[in-house]
Design an enzyme around this catalytic site. Structure first.
Site, mmCIF file in Angstrom:
data_model
loop_
_atom_site.group_PDB
_atom_site.id
_atom_site.type_symbol
_atom_site.label_atom_id
_atom_site.label_comp_id
_atom_site.label_asym_id
_atom_site.label_seq_id
_atom_site.Cartn_x
_atom_site.Cartn_y
_atom_site.Cartn_z
ATOM 1 N N GLU A 410 49.942 43.393 39.009
ATOM 2 C CA GLU A 410 49.495 43.777 38.044
ATOM 3 C C GLU A 410 49.601 45.092 37.695
ATOM 4 O OE1 GLU A 410 47.780 41.384 39.485
ATOM 5 O OE2 GLU A 410 48.089 39.996 39.094
ATOM 6 N N GLN A 432 48.953 36.044 34.624
ATOM 7 C CA GLN A 432 49.242 34.409 35.639
ATOM 8 C C GLN A 432 47.502 34.362 34.345
ATOM 9 O OE1 GLN A 432 49.386 33.114 39.238
ATOM 10 N NE2 GLN A 432 51.596 32.583 38.222
ATOM 11 N N HIS A 477 39.385 31.495 35.993
ATOM 12 C CA HIS A 477 40.085 31.229 35.720
ATOM 13 C C HIS A 477 40.088 30.605 34.317
ATOM 14 C CE1 HIS A 477 41.931 30.910 40.088
ATOM 15 N NE2 HIS A 477 42.953 31.062 39.283
#
Ligand code: TPP
Length: 671
Positions: A410, A432, A477
């Site tokens: 990243e 992502q 997440h």
């Protein structure tokens, strides 16, 4: 030290001498001025000049260099006037950064030099981005990035070299191995025999050379440059050298065994080269003396100008204005701006019904059609179409060069995006999951955010952030991390809640030449649909949307909160609820916030982010300071629990602000 002049003429050899001597003499003078308190800090490159000078001489003038703190020779060899450099070092307005940056932390487009930030490592990936721009335009150019041997331990070094290798980018990475980090010797820095061996591991060529020999450096970089262009590959060069002074002048050199200075003194790059040009008869003592006298005089005359700086009188308006590149031109362009900021507004455009996710995809596709210089980067975004399939089918329409799968790195990709911007490209990077931004954080908050204020370079980058919980995905997440960025001056932060806003704000973010963090809620992707204009249009960044008129309480919210508030209002027709969707979190639409307070006098700020340090605290403080006279109750916040976001659906539901919405509304109404 053996010098090999190859086919260099006598005149060129003398010219090299002048280029090498000039930064040395400037530095010697600066060390004096430092002692006199005329400048505040100095990072010495004495003993290492041949690397910066030889490299710069081997490049074309319009090839970008990413130098570091010991590379005065880059700045001088690119012919930056000393008086202006000196103004920069004094922190004067007339320097290269209007007094906002110190020492070598500045860049300049005219001279194709990209200024470093203090953090070691981020410079390297910017060179990847510049090289990618050259590659995409099929230009015969390289970019060059410097690092010390200490900096090679940073993850950014690994990421940048890996990306350059995987993408076949014409970048020259130069390690100046001067034996020490701040005080850390090489045996405490790395275990390999030599750093150049790492090249093989990345799948690139590398060479180790004597960094004190200007002709070796020049000849190597010249050859490596041709190799990189011809083969479209990166190259690693390790230059062996020695730092003859402390890390910076105040830090001393006690940790260095004195005999090392004696050994390296004998290899001094300036003296050895001077001896060489005398030994082959193209220079003699009087000539050398004459050059030195000329430089001495030039230094004095340049400093005389350099000292004539004005005192800085801060102009707050200018300070704030320089945070961002002006967007006036983008709004004046042919872009259609849809204004749906009031419940009564209706757009006359032809619409179709889209889910939030499709609206994002459509905005992205139309932006790709509109901007031939827009490049998309992200993990698995090409053939696979991205983790959420937003770029599905894109490579067929736009090709693999503009829709780029990235390695897992990243930080390097954010840096690459900045490099692309330096060369006039626009880019969109897909995280992502928003959670993974933590490993690209430094490039965003320190490079993208600050570069325009520091030296006027814009960062034309959009980072898409699939965010939020409600899908039982656990602590890594599901996070809401928008407040990490709203606190950083120089970033714009948008967070749409509806399909029409998602498309329009994404288009606006891409049209905007500044860095924009674009948050998109994963749980809303396929849950929310609505009418979306088919055309390419913008929703103005910085403008909130008045969702629902009410006169009892105002809920100020964004993202999933908008839908929680709307559902709550529908379920409680007995309460007259006003709803404001902020849509942009930085900059905040204070006018609309004030109007929302005015409509009811009772305000509830609702967000999925956790309570402490969330943007709600900032808004509450602003309302207290600026709207006290129109408040009938204290501003209340309804936010998620101050814990990580848990996995189990029951725990997650309890974590979410929504679980406490009714309680907070009741408290506010009955206050
Ligand atoms: C990410 C980061 N960590 C720590 C520092 C503090 N720091 C500044 S220079 C330096 C040593 C750098 O050594 P090296 O990369 O070998 O370059 P040199 O200074 O020797 O030229 C350190 C630790 C920093 N600037 N950036």
């Amino acid at each position: 030290m053996i010098f090999d002049r190859k086919d260099l003429s006598g005149q060129q050899l003398i010219s090299f001498y002048r280029s090498l001597l000039w930064p040395r003499m400037i530095e010697e003078k600066m060390l004096l001025l430092l002692r006199q308190g005329k400048i505040s800090k100095w990072f010495s490159g004495i003993g290492q000049e041949a690397i910066a000078v030889g490299t710069t001489l081997a490049l074309k003038e319009d090839e970008w260099i990413m130098p570091l703190h010991r590379n005065l020779g880059v700045f001088t060899t690119r012919n930056m006037p000393l008086h202006k450099l000196f103004m920069q070092w004094q922190g004067a307005k007339e320097g290269y950064s209007k007094g906002r940056e110190r020492s070598f932390h500045f860049g300049n487009r005219e001279h194709h030099i990209c200024g470093m930030i203090s953090h070691l490592g981020p410079q390297l990936a910017i060179a990847d981005g510049v090289a990618l721009a050259h590659k995409l335009r099929k230009e015969n150019k390289v970019s060059v990035a410097f690092t010390g041997e200490g900096g090679t331990s940073e993850g950014d070094f690994h990421e940048a070299l890996n990306v350059a290798a995987v993408w076949d980018l014409p970048v020259i990475f130069i390690i100046e191995n001067n034996g020490y980090g701040l005080s850390t010797p090489v045996n405490e820095q790395y275990r390999c025999i030599s750093l150049v061996d790492k090249a093989k591991g990345y799948g690139m060529e590398g060479v180790m050379i004597d960094g004190n020999n200007i002709l070796s450096v020049y000849d190597t970089i010249k050859g490596v440059r041709e190799y990189c262009i011809k083969n479209q590959k990166p190259y690693l060069v390790e230059c062996m050298t020695f730092r003859m002074r402390g890390h910076e002048e105040a830090s001393g050199i006690k940790y260095v065994p004195p005999e090392l200075f004696k050994i390296w003194e004998l290899k001094d790059p300036v003296r050895k080269y001077e001896e060489y040009i005398k030994s082959i008869g193209i220079a003699n003592e009087p000539m050398i003396e004459q050059i030195k006298n000329e430089f001495k005089e030039k230094i004095e005359s340049e400093l005389a100008i350099g000292f004539t700086t004005d005192h800085i009188f801060p102009d707050t308006e200018e300070e704030l204005e320089d945070l961002f590149q002006s967007t006036v031109h983008s709004l004046q362009s042919t872009v259609h701006v849809v204004d749906n900021s009031k419940p009564t507004h209706h757009s006359s455009l032809i619409t179709h019904d889209l889910r939030l996710i499709d609206a994002i995809s459509e905005g992205l596709r139309q932006s790709m059609q509109k901007h031939s210089n827009l490049v998309l980067m992200g993990q698995d975004i090409a053939e696979y179409g991205g983790a959420f399939k937003i770029t599905e089918g894109f490579i067929k329409e736009f090709g693999k060069e503009r829709v780029r799968n990235t390695p897992l790195c990243e930080s390097a990709i954010v840096g690459t995006a900045l490099g692309l911007s330096i060369e006039g490209f626009k880019s969109m990077m897909e995280m992502q999951f928003a959670d993974f931004v933590s490993v690209g954080f430094n490039q965003i908050v320190n490079n993208l955010a600050k570069i325009h204020y520091r030296w006027g370079q814009n960062a034309d980058v959009v980072i898409r952030m699939p965010t939020g919980g409600g899908v039982g995905a656990g602590p890594f997440h599901s996070q809401s991390n928008e407040a990490w960025f709203t606190k950083v001056p120089g970033l714009k932060v948008v967070y749409p809640s509806t399909p029409i806003d998602a498309k329009g704000l994404l288009i606006a973010a891409i049209n905007d030449p500044n860095p924009v963090m674009y948050f998109e809620h994963k749980a809303l992707y396929r849950l929310i649909n609505g009418p979306v204009p088919e055309d390419h249009y913008e929703i103005e960044i910085g403008k909130a949307r008045h969702v629902r008129e009410g006169d009892e309480i105002s809920i100020i919210t964004y993202g999933a909160g908008v839908h929680w508030a709307e559902d709550y209002a529908a379920e409680h027709p007995e309460i007259s609820i006003d709803i404001l969707d902020l849509r942009t979190l930085a900059p905040l639409d204070y006018l609309s916030i004030r109007e929302a307070v005015h409509r009811t006098g009772r305000v509830l700020i609702l967000h999925e982010d956790t309570l402490v340090g969330g943007i709600g605290g900032e808004i509450a403080a602003w309302i207290a300071e600026n709207c006290f006279d129109i408040l009938d109750a204290p501003v209340m916040r309804c936010a998620s629990l101050d814990t990580p976001i848990p996995f189990s659906i029951e725990l997650e539901r309890n974590f979410m602000a929504k679980a406490r919405l009714d309680e907070t509304v009741q408290k506010l109404i009955f206050y």
